[in-house]
Motif scaffolding. Structure first.
Motif, PDB file in Angstrom:
ATOM      1  N   THR A   1     -68.558  64.852  18.094  1.00 53.20           N
ATOM      2  CA  THR A   1     -69.322  64.818  19.341  1.00 53.20           C
ATOM      3  C   THR A   1     -69.855  63.420  19.593  1.00 53.20           C
ATOM      4  OG1 THR A   1     -69.995  67.125  19.028  1.00 53.20           O
ATOM      5  CG2 THR A   1     -71.275  65.806  20.587  1.00 53.20           C
ATOM      6  N   ILE A   2     -69.635  62.923  20.801  1.00 52.01           N
ATOM      7  CA  ILE A   2     -70.154  61.615  21.181  1.00 52.01           C
ATOM      8  C   ILE A   2     -71.608  61.772  21.615  1.00 52.01           C
ATOM      9  CG2 ILE A   2     -69.943  59.705  22.805  1.00 52.01           C
ATOM     10  CD1 ILE A   2     -66.954  60.346  22.985  1.00 52.01           C
ATOM     11  N   PRO A   3     -72.560  61.174  20.901  1.00 46.81           N
ATOM     12  CA  PRO A   3     -73.974  61.334  21.259  1.00 46.81           C
ATOM     13  C   PRO A   3     -74.299  60.620  22.573  1.00 46.81           C
ATOM     14  CG  PRO A   3     -73.752  59.730  19.504  1.00 46.81           C
ATOM     15  CD  PRO A   3     -72.391  60.322  19.706  1.00 46.81           C
ATOM     16  N   GLN A   4     -75.302  61.126  23.245  1.00 46.80           N
ATOM     17  CA  GLN A   4     -75.727  60.550  24.517  1.00 46.80           C
ATOM     18  C   GLN A   4     -76.884  59.562  24.302  1.00 46.80           C
ATOM     19  OE1 GLN A   4     -73.972  61.258  27.440  1.00 46.80           O
ATOM     20  NE2 GLN A   4     -72.666  62.237  25.903  1.00 46.80           N
ATOM     21  N   GLY A   5     -77.156  58.778  25.337  1.00 48.66           N
ATOM     22  CA  GLY A   5     -78.277  57.856  25.273  1.00 48.66           C
ATOM     23  C   GLY A   5     -77.909  56.547  24.595  1.00 48.66           C
ATOM     24  N   PRO A   6     -78.880  55.649  24.470  1.00 51.63           N
ATOM     25  CA  PRO A   6     -78.612  54.320  23.902  1.00 51.63           C
ATOM     26  C   PRO A   6     -78.179  54.388  22.441  1.00 51.63           C
ATOM     27  CG  PRO A   6     -80.676  54.322  25.139  1.00 51.63           C
ATOM     28  CD  PRO A   6     -80.257  55.759  24.987  1.00 51.63           C
ATOM     29  N   HIS A   7     -76.968  53.995  22.203  1.00 53.46           N
ATOM     30  CA  HIS A   7     -76.401  53.804  20.872  1.00 53.46           C
ATOM     31  C   HIS A   7     -75.517  52.563  20.947  1.00 53.46           C
ATOM     32  CE1 HIS A   7     -77.421  58.111  20.536  1.00 53.46           C
ATOM     33  NE2 HIS A   7     -77.351  57.960  19.224  1.00 53.46           N
ATOM     34  N   LEU A   8     -75.195  52.029  19.791  1.00 58.26           N
ATOM     35  CA  LEU A   8     -74.188  50.986  19.701  1.00 58.26           C
ATOM     36  C   LEU A   8     -72.922  51.653  19.173  1.00 58.26           C
ATOM     37  CD1 LEU A   8     -73.263  48.045  19.844  1.00 58.26           C
ATOM     38  CD2 LEU A   8     -74.250  47.690  17.559  1.00 58.26           C
ATOM     39  N   PHE A   9     -71.910  51.755  20.019  1.00 63.39           N
ATOM     40  CA  PHE A   9     -70.654  52.392  19.637  1.00 63.39           C
ATOM     41  C   PHE A   9     -69.674  51.317  19.196  1.00 63.39           C
ATOM     42  CE2 PHE A   9     -72.554  55.505  22.457  1.00 63.39           C
ATOM     43  CZ  PHE A   9     -72.322  56.702  21.793  1.00 63.39           C
ATOM     44  N   ALA A  10     -69.154  51.461  17.981  1.00 66.41           N
ATOM     45  CA  ALA A  10     -68.187  50.512  17.424  1.00 66.41           C
ATOM     46  C   ALA A  10     -66.837  51.221  17.330  1.00 66.41           C
ATOM     47  CB  ALA A  10     -68.641  50.044  16.040  1.00 66.41           C
ATOM     48  N   ILE A  11     -65.852  50.743  18.091  1.00 65.80           N
ATOM     49  CA  ILE A  11     -64.593  51.455  18.256  1.00 65.80           C
ATOM     50  C   ILE A  11     -63.415  50.623  17.761  1.00 65.80           C
ATOM     51  CG2 ILE A  11     -63.091  52.660  19.896  1.00 65.80           C
ATOM     52  CD1 ILE A  11     -65.422  52.945  21.758  1.00 65.80           C
ATOM     53  N   LYS A  12     -62.511  51.246  17.050  1.00 62.44           N
ATOM     54  CA  LYS A  12     -61.237  50.623  16.689  1.00 62.44           C
ATOM     55  C   LYS A  12     -60.487  50.260  17.969  1.00 62.44           C
ATOM     56  CE  LYS A  12     -57.895  49.558  13.751  1.00 62.44           C
ATOM     57  NZ  LYS A  12     -58.073  48.532  12.701  1.00 62.44           N
ATOM     58  N   HIS A  13     -59.771  49.145  17.964  1.00 62.69           N
ATOM     59  CA  HIS A  13     -59.099  48.683  19.185  1.00 62.69           C
ATOM     60  C   HIS A  13     -57.631  48.392  18.887  1.00 62.69           C
ATOM     61  CE1 HIS A  13     -58.451  47.209  23.072  1.00 62.69           C
ATOM     62  NE2 HIS A  13     -58.921  45.975  22.953  1.00 62.69           N
ATOM     63  N   GLU A  14     -56.753  49.321  19.315  1.00 64.15           N
ATOM     64  CA  GLU A  14     -55.319  49.144  19.110  1.00 64.15           C
ATOM     65  C   GLU A  14     -54.538  49.005  20.406  1.00 64.15           C
ATOM     66  OE1 GLU A  14     -54.635  51.444  14.829  1.00 64.15           O
ATOM     67  OE2 GLU A  14     -53.789  52.298  16.667  1.00 64.15           O
ATOM     68  N   SER A  15     -55.173  49.297  21.550  1.00 70.41           N
ATOM     69  CA  SER A  15     -54.426  49.270  22.806  1.00 70.41           C
ATOM     70  C   SER A  15     -55.375  49.177  23.995  1.00 70.41           C
ATOM     71  CB  SER A  15     -53.568  50.531  22.936  1.00 70.41           C
ATOM     72  OG  SER A  15     -54.385  51.648  23.254  1.00 70.41           O
ATOM     73  N   ALA A  16     -54.768  49.055  25.179  1.00 72.46           N
ATOM     74  CA  ALA A  16     -55.557  49.067  26.407  1.00 72.46           C
ATOM     75  C   ALA A  16     -56.074  50.464  26.723  1.00 72.46           C
ATOM     76  CB  ALA A  16     -54.702  48.555  27.567  1.00 72.46           C
TER      77      ALA A  16
ATOM     78  N   ALA B   1     -68.060  38.261  14.024  1.00 74.31           N
ATOM     79  CA  ALA B   1     -69.475  37.975  13.750  1.00 74.31           C
ATOM     80  C   ALA B   1     -70.403  38.584  14.793  1.00 74.31           C
ATOM     81  CB  ALA B   1     -69.678  36.472  13.683  1.00 74.31           C
ATOM     82  N   GLY B   2     -69.950  38.725  16.030  1.00 68.79           N
ATOM     83  CA  GLY B   2     -70.829  39.214  17.090  1.00 68.79           C
ATOM     84  C   GLY B   2     -71.350  40.616  16.866  1.00 68.79           C
ATOM     85  N   PHE B   3     -70.610  41.441  16.142  1.00 71.61           N
ATOM     86  CA  PHE B   3     -71.064  42.818  15.920  1.00 71.61           C
ATOM     87  C   PHE B   3     -72.362  42.852  15.136  1.00 71.61           C
ATOM     88  CE2 PHE B   3     -71.358  46.228  12.783  1.00 71.61           C
ATOM     89  CZ  PHE B   3     -71.620  47.289  13.640  1.00 71.61           C
ATOM     90  N   ALA B   4     -72.420  42.145  14.020  1.00 72.74           N
ATOM     91  CA  ALA B   4     -73.622  42.162  13.183  1.00 72.74           C
ATOM     92  C   ALA B   4     -74.830  41.616  13.951  1.00 72.74           C
ATOM     93  CB  ALA B   4     -73.397  41.356  11.902  1.00 72.74           C
ATOM     94  N   GLY B   5     -74.603  40.617  14.795  1.00 73.85           N
ATOM     95  CA  GLY B   5     -75.698  40.073  15.590  1.00 73.85           C
ATOM     96  C   GLY B   5     -76.248  41.092  16.574  1.00 73.85           C
ATOM     97  N   LEU B   6     -75.356  41.831  17.246  1.00 75.34           N
ATOM     98  CA  LEU B   6     -75.798  42.879  18.166  1.00 75.34           C
ATOM     99  C   LEU B   6     -76.552  43.978  17.421  1.00 75.34           C
ATOM    100  CD1 LEU B   6     -72.955  43.609  20.749  1.00 75.34           C
ATOM    101  CD2 LEU B   6     -75.261  42.770  21.210  1.00 75.34           C
ATOM    102  N   TYR B   7     -76.009  44.398  16.297  1.00 76.14           N
ATOM    103  CA  TYR B   7     -76.641  45.457  15.496  1.00 76.14           C
ATOM    104  C   TYR B   7     -78.063  45.068  15.107  1.00 76.14           C
ATOM    105  CZ  TYR B   7     -77.620  48.237  11.299  1.00 76.14           C
ATOM    106  OH  TYR B   7     -78.214  49.033  10.356  1.00 76.14           O
ATOM    107  N   LYS B   8     -78.235  43.843  14.636  1.00 76.99           N
ATOM    108  CA  LYS B   8     -79.557  43.393  14.196  1.00 76.99           C
ATOM    109  C   LYS B   8     -80.527  43.299  15.366  1.00 76.99           C
ATOM    110  CE  LYS B   8     -81.860  39.599  11.755  1.00 76.99           C
ATOM    111  NZ  LYS B   8     -81.648  38.304  11.039  1.00 76.99           N
ATOM    112  N   MET B   9     -80.050  42.797  16.505  1.00 78.62           N
ATOM    113  CA  MET B   9     -80.935  42.566  17.638  1.00 78.62           C
ATOM    114  C   MET B   9     -81.311  43.858  18.354  1.00 78.62           C
ATOM    115  SD  MET B   9     -80.204  40.588  21.189  1.00 78.62           S
ATOM    116  CE  MET B   9     -79.224  42.001  21.690  1.00 78.62           C
ATOM    117  N   LEU B  10     -80.332  44.733  18.592  1.00 76.43           N
ATOM    118  CA  LEU B  10     -80.582  45.926  19.399  1.00 76.43           C
ATOM    119  C   LEU B  10     -81.362  47.005  18.660  1.00 76.43           C
ATOM    120  CD1 LEU B  10     -77.169  46.293  21.261  1.00 76.43           C
ATOM    121  CD2 LEU B  10     -79.284  45.255  22.093  1.00 76.43           C
ATOM    122  N   LYS B  11     -81.253  47.015  17.334  1.00 73.11           N
ATOM    123  CA  LYS B  11     -81.971  48.008  16.522  1.00 73.11           C
ATOM    124  C   LYS B  11     -81.639  49.440  16.973  1.00 73.11           C
ATOM    125  CE  LYS B  11     -85.860  44.940  15.405  1.00 73.11           C
ATOM    126  NZ  LYS B  11     -85.202  43.717  15.941  1.00 73.11           N
ATOM    127  N   LEU B  12     -80.359  49.671  17.229  1.00 73.73           N
ATOM    128  CA  LEU B  12     -79.878  50.989  17.641  1.00 73.73           C
ATOM    129  C   LEU B  12     -79.042  51.617  16.533  1.00 73.73           C
ATOM    130  CD1 LEU B  12     -78.579  50.287  21.266  1.00 73.73           C
ATOM    131  CD2 LEU B  12     -80.668  51.513  20.637  1.00 73.73           C
TER     132      LEU B  12
END
Length: 247
Positions: free
Chosen positions: A73-88, A172-183
């Motif tokens: 289940t995809i949770p609602q509301g503010p979260h940081l979603f980290a998704i595998k990227h293999e295609s458009a 590197a940008g992922f860890a920076g977002l994670y630390k800053m957003l605190k989500l």
């Protein structure tokens, strides 16, 4: 995966039908999305991109023969979603699957005529893969604004699209977002590359999207990166369940 000449021919025909239908529809829908963003209240701004993504989903499903299976289940509301990227495929489907998502995208996409302007108006978060300090600060500011508005932030933490079977280190940008957003971070594994490779031909099949357990904010960088990396690559070995993560 080896496919017969007949299967390849059928996939080619379906790919042509998908491409014609989707892009012709986009020529109508995308300018309307941009116009809506200019003329109407911001609340209506998010309906257009969802309509466009819905059109994409319909074309992929019924013309391309590509079905989507969501595990979890995809949770609602503010979260940081980290998704595998293999295609458009997943890049567009984020607009269909999430409620008012702010998607982190490479800055080059902003130059696409009309679409880039519509995407910017929708609140996409632009990132320079060269990692300039100015762009990183702008990315962080845009992400904070999205969270303040109650929107989820979606990122492809490997930084770029990768081939099936590849599992590069997180950018590197992922860890920076994670630390800053605190989500909480919700990792999502995905195997779209088999049905949707880089070439023109798309193959009928099932794209599996597996939602992992949410990971609490505040973990050290090496811990969060290790857990997210393992979780988004879980479908590299579909016989292995996603490991429980530290909360």
């Amino acid at each position: 995966m080896t496919r017969s000449p007949l299967a390849t021919l059928v996939a080619l025909v379906r790919s042509v039908l998908f491409t014609l239908a989707f892009y012709l529809g986009s020529l109508v829908i995308v300018p309307l999305v941009l116009l809506t963003g200019w003329l109407f209240p911001r609340q209506l701004l998010f309906l257009g991109p969802k309509l466009w993504a819905g059109w994409f989903y319909w074309c992929a499903r019924w013309l391309g023969g590509i079905r989507l299976r969501v595990e979890g289940t995809i949770p609602q509301g503010p979260h940081l979603f980290a998704i595998k990227h293999e295609s458009a495929y997943e890049a567009i489907m984020t607009l269909w699957l999430f409620d008012r998502p702010a998607v982190v995208m490479k800055a080059e996409l902003r130059a696409i005529p009309v679409w880039g302007a519509a995407s910017a108006r929708h609140g996409s978060i632009w990132v320079d893969r060269g990692g300039s300090a100015t762009m990183l600060r702008a990315m962080m500011k845009a992400a904070q604004g999205a969270v303040s508005a109650g929107r989820p932030v979606v990122i492809f933490p490997e930084g770029t699209r990768v081939a099936v079977g590849q599992a590069p280190a997180l950018a590197a940008g992922f860890a920076g977002l994670y630390k800053m957003l605190k989500l909480p971070v919700v990792p999502i594994a995905l195997d779209s590359g088999t049905a949707w490779p880089r070439n023109f031909i798309k193959y009928p099949g099932v794209v599996t999207l597996r939602v992992g357990d949410a990971i609490a904010p505040g973990l050290p960088r090496d811990v969060i990166e290790t857990q997210v990396h393992a979780a988004i690559n879980a479908l590299q070995h579909p016989d292995r369940p996603i490991a429980k993560v530290v909360r």
